[in-house]
Design an enzyme around this catalytic site. Structure first.
Site, PDB file in Angstrom:
ATOM      1  N   LYS A  83     -58.371   9.908 -82.725  1.00 35.98           N
ATOM      2  CA  LYS A  83     -58.431   9.038 -83.905  1.00 35.98           C
ATOM      3  C   LYS A  83     -59.808   9.210 -84.563  1.00 35.98           C
ATOM      4  O   LYS A  83     -60.845   9.010 -83.920  1.00 35.98           O
ATOM      5  CB  LYS A  83     -58.212   7.589 -83.470  1.00 35.98           C
ATOM      6  CG  LYS A  83     -57.703   6.668 -84.551  1.00 35.98           C
ATOM      7  CD  LYS A  83     -57.317   5.337 -83.934  1.00 35.98           C
ATOM      8  CE  LYS A  83     -56.754   4.379 -84.966  1.00 35.98           C
ATOM      9  NZ  LYS A  83     -56.458   3.061 -84.357  1.00 35.98           N
ATOM     10  N   ILE A  84     -59.800   9.557 -85.833  1.00 42.56           N
ATOM     11  CA  ILE A  84     -61.017   9.925 -86.554  1.00 42.56           C
ATOM     12  C   ILE A  84     -61.078   9.169 -87.876  1.00 42.56           C
ATOM     13  O   ILE A  84     -60.072   9.074 -88.581  1.00 42.56           O
ATOM     14  CB  ILE A  84     -61.034  11.448 -86.807  1.00 42.56           C
ATOM     15  CG1 ILE A  84     -61.113  12.189 -85.463  1.00 42.56           C
ATOM     16  CG2 ILE A  84     -62.188  11.839 -87.718  1.00 42.56           C
ATOM     17  CD1 ILE A  84     -61.072  13.686 -85.587  1.00 42.56           C
TER      18      ILE A  84
END
Length: 215
Positions: A83-84
């Site tokens: 998750k970015i």
């Protein structure tokens, strides 16, 4: 539309998984911090509960740091999705990780333009935040609808995760709008089971059964 559970509480995840409705899990730094446990330990435990995408978020601000964290997290289990955040540095990291066949989920998306950029960078998933947009007087659902339309029109394979879900109606609205996935807090999932007519019906069936002297 698939359902993910949005929590880092492994007891909640086990309970939700037992219902047979959960296809994945999303976490974030706030949810992990709430549990007061080691991040990687929690993530690894979750992979043993749900056989699906498990989003684990990086904390670095720069692309180099995000890439390093992403590789480290991805090594925990094949189902880990990195998750970015939706930033310039974040998309640089997505671009690199996607070329290494590491799944990514670009989070904190609040516009269709952001979702398009994330998809073109190679994101496996984009996570538009419905509830937070509603909180400031914008239409979160409209953003979902716009992303669905754009991705369909241009045959973009990136999956849309409706995030920041606050109510059962958010889930239904996102399903109608065409989101691929809704990631739903455990408490909201439990509310989706409830309807007063169901409760009344169960009570009536039991009463009729007992009144008839059946065992």
């Amino acid at each position: 539309m698939y359902i993910f559970v949005d929590t880092a509480n492994t007891d909640e995840i086990r309970e939700a998984a037992s219902w047979g409705i959960v296809s994945g899990v999303t976490t974030n730094p706030s949810l992990i911090a709430k549990e007061g446990r080691d991040f990687k330990t929690v993530v690894k435990e979750i992979t043993g509960i749900v056989d699906g995408s498990i989003s684990a978020e990086v904390m670095a601000d720069d692309a180099e740091g995000m890439i390093a964290e992403g590789r480290e997290l991805a090594a925990i289990h094949p189902n880990i999705t990195i998750k970015i955040p939706m930033t310039e540095e974040g998309l640089k990291a997505v671009h690199v990780l996607s070329k290494e066949d590491i799944k990514t989920n670009v989070t904190l998306i609040f516009s269709a333009a952001q979702a398009l950029l994330a998809a073109r960078a190679g994101a496996s998933y984009v996570s538009p935040f419905v509830g937070r947009l509603d909180d400031i007087g914008n239409e979160g659902l409209r953003v979902i609808e716009d992303i669905v339309t754009i991705f369909a029109l241009h045959e973009i394979g990136t999956k849309i995760i409706a995030a920041s879900i606050r109510t059962p109606m958010h889930v239904l609205d996102c399903a109608r709008a065409g989101a691929d996935i809704a990631t739903v807090p455990f408490g909201v999932l439990k509310k989706m089971f409830r309807h007063p007519l169901t409760d009344q019906g169960i009570a009536q069936f039991k009463k009729d059964w007992e009144d008839a002297g059946l065992k």
